[in-house]
Motif scaffolding. Structure first.
Motif, mmCIF file in Angstrom:
data_model
loop_
_atom_site.group_PDB
_atom_site.id
_atom_site.type_symbol
_atom_site.label_atom_id
_atom_site.label_comp_id
_atom_site.label_asym_id
_atom_site.label_seq_id
_atom_site.Cartn_x
_atom_site.Cartn_y
_atom_site.Cartn_z
ATOM 1 N N GLY A 311 0.812 -1.209 0.000
ATOM 2 C CA GLY A 311 0.000 0.000 0.000
ATOM 3 C C GLY A 311 0.845 1.258 0.000
ATOM 4 N N LEU A 312 1.912 1.273 0.800
ATOM 5 C CA LEU A 312 2.793 2.439 0.835
ATOM 6 C C LEU A 312 3.564 2.583 -0.478
ATOM 7 N N GLY A 313 4.054 1.463 -0.993
ATOM 8 C CA GLY A 313 4.802 1.510 -2.252
ATOM 9 C C GLY A 313 3.956 1.985 -3.408
ATOM 10 N N SER A 314 2.658 1.667 -3.380
ATOM 11 C CA SER A 314 1.772 2.043 -4.482
ATOM 12 C C SER A 314 1.481 3.539 -4.517
ATOM 13 N N ALA A 315 1.950 4.266 -3.519
ATOM 14 C CA ALA A 315 1.779 5.719 -3.502
ATOM 15 C C ALA A 315 3.024 6.445 -3.993
ATOM 16 N N VAL A 316 4.084 5.693 -4.335
ATOM 17 C CA VAL A 316 5.338 6.298 -4.796
ATOM 18 C C VAL A 316 5.266 6.542 -6.296
ATOM 19 N N ARG A 317 5.368 7.779 -6.711
ATOM 20 C CA ARG A 317 5.433 8.119 -8.126
ATOM 21 C C ARG A 317 6.886 8.425 -8.475
ATOM 22 N N ILE A 318 7.478 7.579 -9.313
ATOM 23 C CA ILE A 318 8.907 7.691 -9.604
ATOM 24 C C ILE A 318 9.251 9.046 -10.210
ATOM 25 N N ARG A 319 8.383 9.566 -11.089
ATOM 26 C CA ARG A 319 8.657 10.859 -11.714
ATOM 27 C C ARG A 319 8.755 11.960 -10.652
ATOM 28 N N THR A 320 7.821 11.930 -9.710
ATOM 29 C CA THR A 320 7.858 12.925 -8.634
ATOM 30 C C THR A 320 9.083 12.734 -7.758
ATOM 31 N N LEU A 321 9.427 11.465 -7.492
ATOM 32 C CA LEU A 321 10.569 11.153 -6.645
ATOM 33 C C LEU A 321 11.866 11.655 -7.278
ATOM 34 N N LEU A 322 11.988 11.490 -8.601
ATOM 35 C CA LEU A 322 13.192 11.941 -9.290
ATOM 36 C C LEU A 322 13.314 13.464 -9.280
ATOM 37 N N HIS A 323 12.161 14.144 -9.333
ATOM 38 C CA HIS A 323 12.186 15.600 -9.353
ATOM 39 C C HIS A 323 12.465 16.197 -7.979
ATOM 40 N N THR A 324 11.949 15.547 -6.943
ATOM 41 C CA THR A 324 12.028 16.135 -5.600
ATOM 42 C C THR A 324 12.868 15.328 -4.616
ATOM 43 N N GLY A 325 13.242 14.100 -4.994
ATOM 44 C CA GLY A 325 13.880 13.210 -4.028
ATOM 45 C C GLY A 325 15.386 13.126 -4.107
ATOM 46 N N GLY A 326 16.037 13.981 -4.937
ATOM 47 C CA GLY A 326 17.495 13.929 -5.037
ATOM 48 C C GLY A 326 18.190 14.150 -3.713
ATOM 49 N N PRO A 327 17.919 15.235 -3.004
ATOM 50 C CA PRO A 327 18.540 15.437 -1.687
ATOM 51 C C PRO A 327 18.199 14.326 -0.694
#
Length: 352
Positions: A311-327
């Motif tokens: 359920g938690l993994g299904s809320a991860v959007r890779i595109r958003t993660l790449l844009h905001t998750g670098g730091p």
């Protein structure tokens, strides 16, 4: 006599529609857990819990599947990520025997408390250094220093943190825990580690219990036995850490109420599911439960946590993660390195 047309049909009262909204997501999570267990059975080196998160991420980002997990299945998947996670944490206590933990000796216990404290503080400081929000930093520090996604779920519940804010920390702790499965065994020989030291290192530095097992078993049964006990010592610290976090949160709520001149509803000092975890630890430590009942509890715990992690993994959007998750990714890797170094130092002292 009331008009029968104004009465709800049997099974269609207020609770009926709410439950019906959960069914698609819960069935999806159940199917994903079954798939994770199947792949784990074929490839034992891949922990089922890690596979559950990966399947969730895939389901969120593949065409068609993402529409389903973000639409009709979302209520049930959110329910799994929050409430089934708590049930899994309660049953996690059945894996912890106080007798086994005490068997490490007081010096080792003090060392592990020190490693967890240093890991928590260091990871929080690193996260803030990379400008992660305080809530994200707290959850990352909790997951990395104690027991992965389970600890993140517990901290989120104690501090009343929104479900959506747990998604990134769970993704990071899963990524780094999976990284450890591949990297730590490659370092054992160059570092000249004995099986006992390697097992202690794995237990002291790898995040999730399943990831610890997958990593330590590469060095044999002796390493696995030490790793599991050391890891469960860290798991046992979940209860006092959650209690301290709960007390701190209550003080904050009380202070805000005093400033506003309003009596605010106080959150519980220790949530029921944390008390349930402690009760399960006590029950396991009595030795009353047979191996069969412990196996049933372990299986049910894996099912609940697997569904929650999907359920938690299904809320991860890779595109958003790449844009905001670098730091966040850099902070997680730096924290992983810190904990690996602290764990290795403790392992030499524990097994020395």
């Amino acid at each position: 006599m009331p008009d029968s047309r104004s009465l709800p049909a049997p099974g269609h009262g207020r609770s009926g529609p709410r439950i019906a909204r959960l069914v698609p997501g819960l069935l999806t999570a159940a199917a994903a857990v079954a798939a994770a267990f199947l792949v784990h059975g074929l490839l034992p080196a891949l922990p089922a819990m890690t596979l559950a998160v990966v399947l969730g991420v895939l389901a969120a980002n593949l065409p068609g599947a993402g529409t389903w997990t973000g639409g009709r299945a979302r209520p049930g998947l959110d329910f799994a990520g929050k409430h089934l996670m708590r049930g899994g944490i309660v049953l996690l206590g059945l894996k912890v025997s106080v007798m086994d933990v005490l068997g490490l000796g007081w010096v080792s216990l003090v060392l592990m408390v020190g490693v967890v404290a240093a890991s928590f503080g260091g990871t929080y400081a690193i996260s803030r250094l990379f400008r992660l929000p305080p809530v994200t930093s707290l959850l990352v520090a909790t997951g990395f220093s104690i027991c992965g996604a389970s600890a993140i779920g517990a901290m989120a519940a104690v501090r009343r943190i929104r479900h959506a804010e747990t998604v990134l920390p769970v993704a990071l702790v899963t990524l780094c825990g999976t990284l450890a499965i591949g990297v730590l065994p490659l370092l054992a020989q160059p570092l000249g580690l004995t099986a006992t030291v390697f097992g202690a290192w794995t237990g002291a530095s790898v995040h999730d219990v399943g990831q610890v097992v997958a990593t330590a078993q590469t060095a044999g049964t002796a390493a696995l036995a030490v790793a599991v006990v050391v890891k469960l010592t860290r798991v046992l610290l979940l209860a006092p850490v959650a209690a301290l976090a709960g007390a701190h949160h209550r003080n904050g709520v009380r202070a805000l109420g005093a400033e506003d001149g309003v009596v605010k509803k106080m959150p519980p000092l220790v949530p029921l599911f944390v008390l349930g975890f402690v009760a399960m630890v006590a029950l396991r430590s009595t030795g009353w439960l047979s191996a069969g009942w412990l196996d049933v509890g372990a299986t049910l715990q894996d099912i609940l946590l697997g569904a929650a992690l999907f359920g938690l993994g299904s809320a991860v959007r890779i595109r958003t993660l790449l844009h905001t998750g670098g730091p966040a990714l850099l902070a997680a890797l730096a924290s992983w390195l810190l904990i690996a170094v602290l764990g290795l130092a403790a392992a030499f002292l524990i097994a020395g």
